[in-house]
Write a protein that holds these residues in place. Structure first.
Motif, mmCIF file in Angstrom:
data_model
loop_
_atom_site.group_PDB
_atom_site.id
_atom_site.type_symbol
_atom_site.label_atom_id
_atom_site.label_comp_id
_atom_site.label_asym_id
_atom_site.label_seq_id
_atom_site.Cartn_x
_atom_site.Cartn_y
_atom_site.Cartn_z
ATOM 1 N N HIS A 268 0.827 -1.203 0.000
ATOM 2 C CA HIS A 268 0.000 0.000 0.000
ATOM 3 C C HIS A 268 0.865 1.259 0.000
ATOM 4 C CE1 HIS A 268 -3.415 2.569 0.617
ATOM 5 N NE2 HIS A 268 -2.811 3.106 1.659
ATOM 6 N N LEU A 269 1.954 1.262 0.754
ATOM 7 C CA LEU A 269 2.844 2.422 0.775
ATOM 8 C C LEU A 269 3.498 2.611 -0.587
ATOM 9 C CD1 LEU A 269 4.172 4.699 2.451
ATOM 10 C CD2 LEU A 269 6.072 3.115 2.791
ATOM 11 N N ARG A 270 3.891 1.529 -1.210
ATOM 12 C CA ARG A 270 4.496 1.625 -2.541
ATOM 13 C C ARG A 270 3.503 2.193 -3.549
ATOM 14 N NH1 ARG A 270 8.445 -3.566 -3.312
ATOM 15 N NH2 ARG A 270 9.555 -3.268 -1.360
ATOM 16 N N LYS A 271 2.265 1.753 -3.486
ATOM 17 C CA LYS A 271 1.230 2.253 -4.384
ATOM 18 C C LYS A 271 0.987 3.738 -4.126
ATOM 19 C CE LYS A 271 -3.583 1.360 -5.597
ATOM 20 N NZ LYS A 271 -4.765 0.557 -5.268
ATOM 21 N N THR A 272 0.966 4.143 -2.861
ATOM 22 C CA THR A 272 0.767 5.550 -2.512
ATOM 23 C C THR A 272 1.925 6.399 -3.009
ATOM 24 O OG1 THR A 272 -0.522 4.945 -0.566
ATOM 25 C CG2 THR A 272 0.436 7.146 -0.585
ATOM 26 N N MET A 273 3.149 5.933 -2.832
ATOM 27 C CA MET A 273 4.322 6.675 -3.287
ATOM 28 C C MET A 273 4.323 6.823 -4.803
ATOM 29 S SD MET A 273 6.378 7.354 -0.592
ATOM 30 C CE MET A 273 8.092 7.133 -0.913
ATOM 31 N N LEU A 274 3.944 5.765 -5.508
ATOM 32 C CA LEU A 274 3.888 5.814 -6.959
ATOM 33 C C LEU A 274 2.829 6.817 -7.420
ATOM 34 C CD1 LEU A 274 4.831 4.593 -9.670
ATOM 35 C CD2 LEU A 274 2.975 2.958 -9.429
ATOM 36 N N ALA A 275 1.650 6.776 -6.823
ATOM 37 C CA ALA A 275 0.578 7.705 -7.196
ATOM 38 C C ALA A 275 0.955 9.143 -6.858
ATOM 39 C CB ALA A 275 -0.722 7.316 -6.514
ATOM 40 N N ALA A 276 1.607 9.366 -5.732
ATOM 41 C CA ALA A 276 2.020 10.717 -5.342
ATOM 42 C C ALA A 276 3.086 11.246 -6.303
ATOM 43 C CB ALA A 276 2.535 10.721 -3.910
ATOM 44 N N LEU B 70 3.578 10.291 -9.434
ATOM 45 C CA LEU B 70 2.933 10.515 -10.719
ATOM 46 C C LEU B 70 2.093 11.792 -10.687
ATOM 47 C CD1 LEU B 70 2.489 9.316 -13.544
ATOM 48 C CD2 LEU B 70 0.518 8.129 -12.618
ATOM 49 N N GLY B 71 1.386 12.030 -9.588
ATOM 50 C CA GLY B 71 0.611 13.258 -9.437
ATOM 51 C C GLY B 71 1.491 14.490 -9.456
ATOM 52 N N ALA B 72 2.633 14.436 -8.784
ATOM 53 C CA ALA B 72 3.560 15.571 -8.773
ATOM 54 C C ALA B 72 4.122 15.815 -10.177
ATOM 55 C CB ALA B 72 4.688 15.315 -7.782
ATOM 56 N N LEU B 73 4.438 14.751 -10.886
ATOM 57 C CA LEU B 73 4.945 14.879 -12.246
ATOM 58 C C LEU B 73 3.890 15.488 -13.170
ATOM 59 C CD1 LEU B 73 7.378 14.223 -14.059
ATOM 60 C CD2 LEU B 73 6.279 12.044 -14.545
ATOM 61 N N LEU B 74 2.652 15.041 -13.037
ATOM 62 C CA LEU B 74 1.572 15.605 -13.845
ATOM 63 C C LEU B 74 1.306 17.059 -13.473
ATOM 64 C CD1 LEU B 74 -0.918 12.619 -14.036
ATOM 65 C CD2 LEU B 74 0.486 13.552 -15.864
ATOM 66 N N GLY B 75 1.444 17.398 -12.197
ATOM 67 C CA GLY B 75 1.288 18.784 -11.768
ATOM 68 C C GLY B 75 2.334 19.688 -12.402
ATOM 69 N N TYR B 76 3.582 19.229 -12.464
ATOM 70 C CA TYR B 76 4.619 20.033 -13.113
ATOM 71 C C TYR B 76 4.389 20.105 -14.612
ATOM 72 C CZ TYR B 76 8.983 22.044 -14.574
ATOM 73 O OH TYR B 76 9.911 22.880 -15.131
ATOM 74 N N ALA B 77 3.957 19.002 -15.216
ATOM 75 C CA ALA B 77 3.671 19.005 -16.658
ATOM 76 C C ALA B 77 2.557 20.003 -16.976
ATOM 77 C CB ALA B 77 3.295 17.610 -17.128
ATOM 78 N N PHE B 78 1.543 20.074 -16.119
ATOM 79 C CA PHE B 78 0.476 21.041 -16.321
ATOM 80 C C PHE B 78 1.025 22.463 -16.259
ATOM 81 C CE2 PHE B 78 -2.862 23.800 -14.601
ATOM 82 C CZ PHE B 78 -3.790 23.685 -15.629
ATOM 83 N N PHE B 79 1.910 22.731 -15.301
ATOM 84 C CA PHE B 79 2.524 24.053 -15.204
ATOM 85 C C PHE B 79 3.353 24.354 -16.446
ATOM 86 C CE2 PHE B 79 6.621 26.111 -14.371
ATOM 87 C CZ PHE B 79 6.193 27.403 -14.156
ATOM 88 N N TYR B 80 4.146 23.396 -16.881
ATOM 89 C CA TYR B 80 5.074 23.607 -17.989
ATOM 90 C C TYR B 80 4.333 23.866 -19.301
ATOM 91 C CZ TYR B 80 8.974 22.820 -21.161
ATOM 92 O OH TYR B 80 9.927 22.972 -22.118
ATOM 93 N N PHE B 81 3.283 23.070 -19.551
ATOM 94 C CA PHE B 81 2.585 23.204 -20.826
ATOM 95 C C PHE B 81 1.525 24.308 -20.819
ATOM 96 C CE2 PHE B 81 4.098 18.760 -21.234
ATOM 97 C CZ PHE B 81 4.942 18.993 -22.306
ATOM 98 N N SER B 82 1.156 24.809 -19.666
ATOM 99 C CA SER B 82 0.182 25.893 -19.619
ATOM 100 C C SER B 82 0.852 27.265 -19.555
ATOM 101 C CB SER B 82 -0.753 25.726 -18.419
ATOM 102 O OG SER B 82 -0.042 25.914 -17.216
ATOM 103 N N SER C 140 3.277 25.121 -6.457
ATOM 104 C CA SER C 140 1.871 24.960 -6.107
ATOM 105 C C SER C 140 1.237 23.824 -6.907
ATOM 106 C CB SER C 140 1.130 26.270 -6.366
ATOM 107 O OG SER C 140 -0.245 26.102 -6.196
ATOM 108 N N ASN C 141 1.523 23.755 -8.208
ATOM 109 C CA ASN C 141 0.971 22.675 -9.035
ATOM 110 C C ASN C 141 1.521 21.316 -8.629
ATOM 111 O OD1 ASN C 141 -0.570 24.441 -10.484
ATOM 112 N ND2 ASN C 141 0.746 24.464 -12.287
ATOM 113 N N GLY D 129 -0.859 15.936 -3.624
ATOM 114 C CA GLY D 129 -2.024 15.738 -2.760
ATOM 115 C C GLY D 129 -3.093 14.886 -3.410
ATOM 116 N N PHE D 130 -3.357 15.119 -4.699
ATOM 117 C CA PHE D 130 -4.339 14.297 -5.406
ATOM 118 C C PHE D 130 -3.893 12.840 -5.474
ATOM 119 C CE2 PHE D 130 -6.222 18.117 -7.650
ATOM 120 C CZ PHE D 130 -7.446 18.005 -7.006
ATOM 121 N N GLY D 131 -2.605 12.608 -5.707
ATOM 122 C CA GLY D 131 -2.097 11.235 -5.760
ATOM 123 C C GLY D 131 -2.265 10.515 -4.433
#
Length: 85
Positions: free
Chosen positions: A26-34, A36-48, A63-64, A70-72
């Motif tokens: 469960h911790l591994r799954k949480t770390m992976l999702a977090a 991935l969420g952080a990476l997607l947050g930066y990608a949103f900042f970069y492409f917007s 902030s992103n 947090g979402f992950g």
């Protein structure tokens, strides 16, 4: 009357709580999702960002990233994700 027969119980040391927590699926799954969420947050900042901007890091990027992190964490630890809704 037949006497009771008991099997030998083999107990293995489990280690400390940190090693058990790091091996938890469960911790591994949480770390992976977090992550991935952080990476997607930066990608949103970069492409917007505007096309003429050359800023790779700002407080908005942080902030992103934190929002994606947090979402992950929420997605993997929410009650519905754990089958309790």
């Amino acid at each position: 009357m037949k006497p009771f027969q008991f099997k030998q119980l083999d107990l293995k040391p489990e280690g400390n709580w940190l090693s058990r927590a790091l091996k938890s699926p469960h911790l591994r799954k949480t770390m992976l999702a977090a992550g991935l969420g952080a990476l997607l947050g930066y990608a949103f900042f970069y492409f917007s960002a505007p096309a003429d901007s050359s800023v790779l890091w700002s407080s908005e990027a942080l902030s992103n990233i934190l929002m994606g992190l947090g979402f992950g964490i929420f997605i993997t630890n929410s009650p519905c994700a754990r089958g309790r809704c």
